[in-house]
Scaffold this motif. Structure first.
Motif, PDB file in Angstrom:
ATOM      1  N   ILE A  54      -9.604   5.212  -1.471  1.00 39.64           N
ATOM      2  CA  ILE A  54      -8.728   4.098  -1.823  1.00 39.64           C
ATOM      3  C   ILE A  54      -8.745   3.949  -3.337  1.00 39.64           C
ATOM      4  CG2 ILE A  54      -8.312   1.614  -1.637  1.00 39.64           C
ATOM      5  CD1 ILE A  54      -9.874   1.722   1.029  1.00 39.64           C
ATOM      6  N   VAL A  55      -7.568   3.932  -3.928  1.00 39.03           N
ATOM      7  CA  VAL A  55      -7.460   3.681  -5.364  1.00 39.03           C
ATOM      8  C   VAL A  55      -6.799   2.319  -5.518  1.00 39.03           C
ATOM      9  CG1 VAL A  55      -6.470   4.426  -7.556  1.00 39.03           C
ATOM     10  CG2 VAL A  55      -7.284   6.134  -5.907  1.00 39.03           C
ATOM     11  N   LEU A  56      -7.563   1.368  -6.037  1.00 40.63           N
ATOM     12  CA  LEU A  56      -7.028   0.021  -6.259  1.00 40.63           C
ATOM     13  C   LEU A  56      -6.293  -0.012  -7.585  1.00 40.63           C
ATOM     14  CD1 LEU A  56      -9.886  -2.392  -5.137  1.00 40.63           C
ATOM     15  CD2 LEU A  56      -7.757  -1.854  -3.967  1.00 40.63           C
ATOM     16  N   ASN A  88       1.513  -1.691 -14.661  1.00 38.77           N
ATOM     17  CA  ASN A  88       2.858  -1.269 -14.283  1.00 38.77           C
ATOM     18  C   ASN A  88       2.913  -0.727 -12.848  1.00 38.77           C
ATOM     19  OD1 ASN A  88       3.872  -1.866 -16.865  1.00 38.77           O
ATOM     20  ND2 ASN A  88       3.153   0.098 -17.637  1.00 38.77           N
ATOM     21  N   ALA A  89       1.819  -0.799 -12.134  1.00 40.59           N
ATOM     22  CA  ALA A  89       1.777  -0.272 -10.763  1.00 40.59           C
ATOM     23  C   ALA A  89       2.706  -1.067  -9.868  1.00 40.59           C
ATOM     24  CB  ALA A  89       0.359  -0.319 -10.224  1.00 40.59           C
ATOM     25  N   THR A  90       3.331  -0.367  -8.948  1.00 40.53           N
ATOM     26  CA  THR A  90       4.246  -1.030  -8.026  1.00 40.53           C
ATOM     27  C   THR A  90       3.583  -1.356  -6.688  1.00 40.53           C
ATOM     28  OG1 THR A  90       5.035   1.107  -7.249  1.00 40.53           O
ATOM     29  CG2 THR A  90       6.267   0.070  -9.049  1.00 40.53           C
ATOM     30  N   VAL A 137       0.850  -1.189   0.000  1.00 39.46           N
ATOM     31  CA  VAL A 137       0.000   0.000   0.000  1.00 39.46           C
ATOM     32  C   VAL A 137       0.887   1.239   0.000  1.00 39.46           C
ATOM     33  CG1 VAL A 137      -1.776   1.259   1.283  1.00 39.46           C
ATOM     34  CG2 VAL A 137      -1.779  -1.246   1.291  1.00 39.46           C
ATOM     35  N   GLU A 138       0.440   2.241  -0.735  1.00 36.14           N
ATOM     36  CA  GLU A 138       1.080   3.551  -0.741  1.00 36.14           C
ATOM     37  C   GLU A 138       0.104   4.531  -0.106  1.00 36.14           C
ATOM     38  OE1 GLU A 138       3.134   6.628  -3.927  1.00 36.14           O
ATOM     39  OE2 GLU A 138       1.675   5.175  -4.658  1.00 36.14           O
ATOM     40  N   VAL A 139       0.606   5.475   0.684  1.00 38.18           N
ATOM     41  CA  VAL A 139      -0.239   6.474   1.328  1.00 38.18           C
ATOM     42  C   VAL A 139       0.195   7.854   0.856  1.00 38.18           C
ATOM     43  CG1 VAL A 139      -0.927   7.512   3.519  1.00 38.18           C
ATOM     44  CG2 VAL A 139      -0.618   5.046   3.375  1.00 38.18           C
TER      45      VAL A 139
END
Length: 149
Positions: free
Chosen positions: A91-93, A120-122, A49-51
């Motif tokens: 929240i963006v999945l 390509n999301a990390t 997860v990124e915040v």
């Protein structure tokens, strides 16, 4: 006769020792039982997860990271969002197949979920902290702040 006296002495000694041990157990049992401390089990949730601080409130991303980590999420990155005008946490999945998505939404008590699939999301999800983040991470504190306005 000396033998009988010796046997009686040993028997009395054994009875005396066993009585003392029994009394010690009884007294030890009379102590007040202390309740076992409540240990909250934190289940680790696979996924990253990124915040992002999207509300312009200083320290929002750091506080949200701590909250999510305490609840079993692996927060791998925090940063400030360019646009910092979010009223509500979103929240963006990035990975709609991520099995932790429902747990993340439940933890944040939000239905504000967008699916923006990116091969390509990390990370599996990005949490954009809104101005409501205090009420999410400290519900009692948020209510106190609202009543003081």
């Amino acid at each position: 006769m000396f033998r009988n006296f010796s046997k009686a002495l040993h028997l009395n000694f054994a009875v005396g020792v066993s009585s003392a041990v029994f009394a010690a157990f009884l007294l030890a049992g009379c102590e007040e039982e202390k309740p076992a401390p409540v240990v909250r089990e934190v289940r680790r949730i696979k996924g990253e997860v990124e915040v992002l601080n999207s509300c312009s409130m200083k320290g929002a991303a750091v506080k949200m990271r701590t909250f999510l980590r305490d609840n079993g999420f692996d927060v791998v990155h925090i940063d400030n969002e360019r646009l910092q005008n979010y009223d509500e946490t979103i929240i963006v999945l990035r990975n709609p197949e991520w099995e932790g998505a429902q747990a993340l939404a439940a933890t944040l008590k939000t239905k504000n979920i967008l699916v923006l699939q990116n091969k390509n999301a990390t990370v599996d999800a990005v949490v954009h902290t809104g101005r409501d983040f205090q009420q999410i991470i400290e519900p009692d504190q948020g209510e106190k702040n609202d009543s003081n306005k």
